[in-house]
Design a protein around this motif. Structure first.
Motif, PDB file in Angstrom:
ATOM      1  N   GLN A  40      -5.981   7.395 -11.336  1.00 36.98           N
ATOM      2  CA  GLN A  40      -7.326   6.831 -11.253  1.00 36.98           C
ATOM      3  C   GLN A  40      -7.645   6.230  -9.889  1.00 36.98           C
ATOM      4  O   GLN A  40      -8.755   5.741  -9.667  1.00 36.98           O
ATOM      5  CB  GLN A  40      -7.489   5.739 -12.320  1.00 36.98           C
ATOM      6  CG  GLN A  40      -7.362   6.263 -13.728  1.00 36.98           C
ATOM      7  CD  GLN A  40      -7.431   5.156 -14.743  1.00 36.98           C
ATOM      8  OE1 GLN A  40      -8.392   4.406 -14.775  1.00 36.98           O
ATOM      9  NE2 GLN A  40      -6.399   5.042 -15.563  1.00 36.98           N
ATOM     10  N   ALA A  41      -6.695   6.283  -8.976  1.00 41.77           N
ATOM     11  CA  ALA A  41      -6.899   5.683  -7.653  1.00 41.77           C
ATOM     12  C   ALA A  41      -7.966   6.448  -6.872  1.00 41.77           C
ATOM     13  O   ALA A  41      -7.917   7.669  -6.761  1.00 41.77           O
ATOM     14  CB  ALA A  41      -5.584   5.666  -6.877  1.00 41.77           C
ATOM     15  N   ALA A  42      -8.911   5.718  -6.352  1.00 44.18           N
ATOM     16  CA  ALA A  42      -9.995   6.307  -5.567  1.00 44.18           C
ATOM     17  C   ALA A  42      -9.499   6.657  -4.161  1.00 44.18           C
ATOM     18  O   ALA A  42      -8.513   6.091  -3.679  1.00 44.18           O
ATOM     19  CB  ALA A  42     -11.152   5.314  -5.469  1.00 44.18           C
ATOM     20  N   PRO A  43     -10.194   7.600  -3.494  1.00 50.11           N
ATOM     21  CA  PRO A  43      -9.836   7.895  -2.103  1.00 50.11           C
ATOM     22  C   PRO A  43      -9.815   6.616  -1.264  1.00 50.11           C
ATOM     23  O   PRO A  43     -10.597   5.697  -1.490  1.00 50.11           O
ATOM     24  CB  PRO A  43     -10.948   8.834  -1.644  1.00 50.11           C
ATOM     25  CG  PRO A  43     -11.375   9.519  -2.900  1.00 50.11           C
ATOM     26  CD  PRO A  43     -11.286   8.454  -3.968  1.00 50.11           C
ATOM     27  N   ASN A  44      -8.903   6.573  -0.330  1.00 54.69           N
ATOM     28  CA  ASN A  44      -8.685   5.444   0.591  1.00 54.69           C
ATOM     29  C   ASN A  44      -7.977   4.256  -0.055  1.00 54.69           C
ATOM     30  O   ASN A  44      -7.787   3.238   0.606  1.00 54.69           O
ATOM     31  CB  ASN A  44      -9.989   4.998   1.265  1.00 54.69           C
ATOM     32  CG  ASN A  44     -10.596   6.102   2.088  1.00 54.69           C
ATOM     33  OD1 ASN A  44      -9.895   6.784   2.820  1.00 54.69           O
ATOM     34  ND2 ASN A  44     -11.891   6.307   1.947  1.00 54.69           N
ATOM     35  N   THR A  45      -7.592   4.358  -1.329  1.00 57.71           N
ATOM     36  CA  THR A  45      -6.784   3.309  -1.948  1.00 57.71           C
ATOM     37  C   THR A  45      -5.405   3.308  -1.310  1.00 57.71           C
ATOM     38  O   THR A  45      -4.803   4.352  -1.109  1.00 57.71           O
ATOM     39  CB  THR A  45      -6.645   3.554  -3.468  1.00 57.71           C
ATOM     40  OG1 THR A  45      -7.937   3.544  -4.068  1.00 57.71           O
ATOM     41  CG2 THR A  45      -5.762   2.512  -4.125  1.00 57.71           C
ATOM     42  N   VAL A  46      -4.919   2.143  -0.971  1.00 59.40           N
ATOM     43  CA  VAL A  46      -3.577   2.013  -0.415  1.00 59.40           C
ATOM     44  C   VAL A  46      -2.609   1.809  -1.575  1.00 59.40           C
ATOM     45  O   VAL A  46      -2.822   0.955  -2.425  1.00 59.40           O
ATOM     46  CB  VAL A  46      -3.491   0.816   0.564  1.00 59.40           C
ATOM     47  CG1 VAL A  46      -2.059   0.613   1.044  1.00 59.40           C
ATOM     48  CG2 VAL A  46      -4.428   1.029   1.734  1.00 59.40           C
ATOM     49  N   ILE A  47      -1.570   2.621  -1.615  1.00 59.39           N
ATOM     50  CA  ILE A  47      -0.552   2.467  -2.656  1.00 59.39           C
ATOM     51  C   ILE A  47       0.779   2.152  -2.005  1.00 59.39           C
ATOM     52  O   ILE A  47       1.008   2.485  -0.831  1.00 59.39           O
ATOM     53  CB  ILE A  47      -0.441   3.715  -3.560  1.00 59.39           C
ATOM     54  CG1 ILE A  47      -0.033   4.944  -2.751  1.00 59.39           C
ATOM     55  CG2 ILE A  47      -1.737   3.968  -4.295  1.00 59.39           C
ATOM     56  CD1 ILE A  47       0.323   6.131  -3.608  1.00 59.39           C
ATOM     57  N   ARG A  48       1.625   1.495  -2.768  1.00 60.98           N
ATOM     58  CA  ARG A  48       2.962   1.150  -2.278  1.00 60.98           C
ATOM     59  C   ARG A  48       3.977   1.597  -3.314  1.00 60.98           C
ATOM     60  O   ARG A  48       3.726   1.539  -4.511  1.00 60.98           O
ATOM     61  CB  ARG A  48       3.072  -0.346  -2.048  1.00 60.98           C
ATOM     62  CG  ARG A  48       2.238  -0.801  -0.870  1.00 60.98           C
ATOM     63  CD  ARG A  48       2.391  -2.289  -0.624  1.00 60.98           C
ATOM     64  NE  ARG A  48       1.752  -2.692   0.606  1.00 60.98           N
ATOM     65  CZ  ARG A  48       0.453  -2.820   0.766  1.00 60.98           C
ATOM     66  NH1 ARG A  48      -0.367  -2.578  -0.222  1.00 60.98           N
ATOM     67  NH2 ARG A  48      -0.051  -3.198   1.926  1.00 60.98           N
ATOM     68  N   PHE A  49       5.122   1.992  -2.850  1.00 59.42           N
ATOM     69  CA  PHE A  49       6.206   2.419  -3.725  1.00 59.42           C
ATOM     70  C   PHE A  49       7.280   1.354  -3.768  1.00 59.42           C
ATOM     71  O   PHE A  49       7.478   0.613  -2.806  1.00 59.42           O
ATOM     72  CB  PHE A  49       6.827   3.725  -3.198  1.00 59.42           C
ATOM     73  CG  PHE A  49       5.903   4.891  -3.256  1.00 59.42           C
ATOM     74  CD1 PHE A  49       5.807   5.663  -4.401  1.00 59.42           C
ATOM     75  CD2 PHE A  49       5.115   5.216  -2.167  1.00 59.42           C
ATOM     76  CE1 PHE A  49       4.951   6.743  -4.460  1.00 59.42           C
ATOM     77  CE2 PHE A  49       4.248   6.296  -2.213  1.00 59.42           C
ATOM     78  CZ  PHE A  49       4.172   7.057  -3.361  1.00 59.42           C
ATOM     79  N   HIS A  50       7.969   1.266  -4.885  1.00 58.24           N
ATOM     80  CA  HIS A  50       9.158   0.437  -4.952  1.00 58.24           C
ATOM     81  C   HIS A  50      10.234   1.207  -5.706  1.00 58.24           C
ATOM     82  O   HIS A  50       9.941   2.017  -6.577  1.00 58.24           O
ATOM     83  CB  HIS A  50       8.886  -0.929  -5.597  1.00 58.24           C
ATOM     84  CG  HIS A  50       8.588  -0.855  -7.057  1.00 58.24           C
ATOM     85  ND1 HIS A  50       7.325  -0.694  -7.560  1.00 58.24           N
ATOM     86  CD2 HIS A  50       9.410  -0.904  -8.136  1.00 58.24           C
ATOM     87  CE1 HIS A  50       7.375  -0.644  -8.881  1.00 58.24           C
ATOM     88  NE2 HIS A  50       8.624  -0.769  -9.264  1.00 58.24           N
ATOM     89  N   LEU A  51      11.453   0.959  -5.336  1.00 59.27           N
ATOM     90  CA  LEU A  51      12.590   1.632  -5.930  1.00 59.27           C
ATOM     91  C   LEU A  51      12.871   1.058  -7.313  1.00 59.27           C
ATOM     92  O   LEU A  51      12.824  -0.155  -7.512  1.00 59.27           O
ATOM     93  CB  LEU A  51      13.815   1.466  -5.033  1.00 59.27           C
ATOM     94  CG  LEU A  51      15.077   2.211  -5.425  1.00 59.27           C
ATOM     95  CD1 LEU A  51      14.827   3.722  -5.422  1.00 59.27           C
ATOM     96  CD2 LEU A  51      16.189   1.860  -4.452  1.00 59.27           C
ATOM     97  N   SER A  52      13.127   1.927  -8.259  1.00 59.57           N
ATOM     98  CA  SER A  52      13.482   1.504  -9.603  1.00 59.57           C
ATOM     99  C   SER A  52      14.626   2.381 -10.089  1.00 59.57           C
ATOM    100  O   SER A  52      14.948   3.390  -9.473  1.00 59.57           O
ATOM    101  CB  SER A  52      12.270   1.632 -10.527  1.00 59.57           C
ATOM    102  OG  SER A  52      12.533   1.017 -11.769  1.00 59.57           O
TER     103      SER A  52
END
Length: 103
Positions: free
Chosen positions: A71-83
């Motif tokens: 559902q993230a709109a264009p230009n949304t900044v996302i971050r990853f984390h290790l799991s």
């Protein structure tokens, strides 16, 4: 998140990610796999993804995070984390139980 995302995958834009190989033998693609194509811009594969692929993969987004990501709109900044697998599995089972879905 790039404006070129669709039901096949979320395309990311940003600093190029380099891979030590230009491709691999085609193999099955899982939901949430993160592929690195030749242009170095990652693609997170969603429900309408291809069944086989030959780009290097650097990880996989957990099932519990995919709906929000889709559902993230264009230009949304996302971050990853290790799991780890055990933590992701527990979160998924808790999610399914919350909605009374047999799992």
């Amino acid at each position: 998140v790039s404006q070129h995302s669709d039901r096949m995958g979320i395309r990311l834009s940003g600093e190029k990610i380099s891979s030590y190989c230009s491709g691999i033998i085609s193999e099955g693609i899982s939901l949430g796999a993160i592929q690195i194509p030749a242009d170095g811009q990652p693609i997170i594969l969603l429900n309408d993804r291809q069944t086989l692929g030959g780009y290097p993969k650097i990880g996989c987004v957990s099932k519990t995070d995919l709906a929000k990501l889709a559902q993230a709109a264009p230009n949304t900044v996302i971050r990853f984390h290790l799991s780890d697998f055990a933590t992701c599995t527990k979160k998924w089972i808790d999610f399914m139980r919350f909605f009374a879905i047999n799992y």
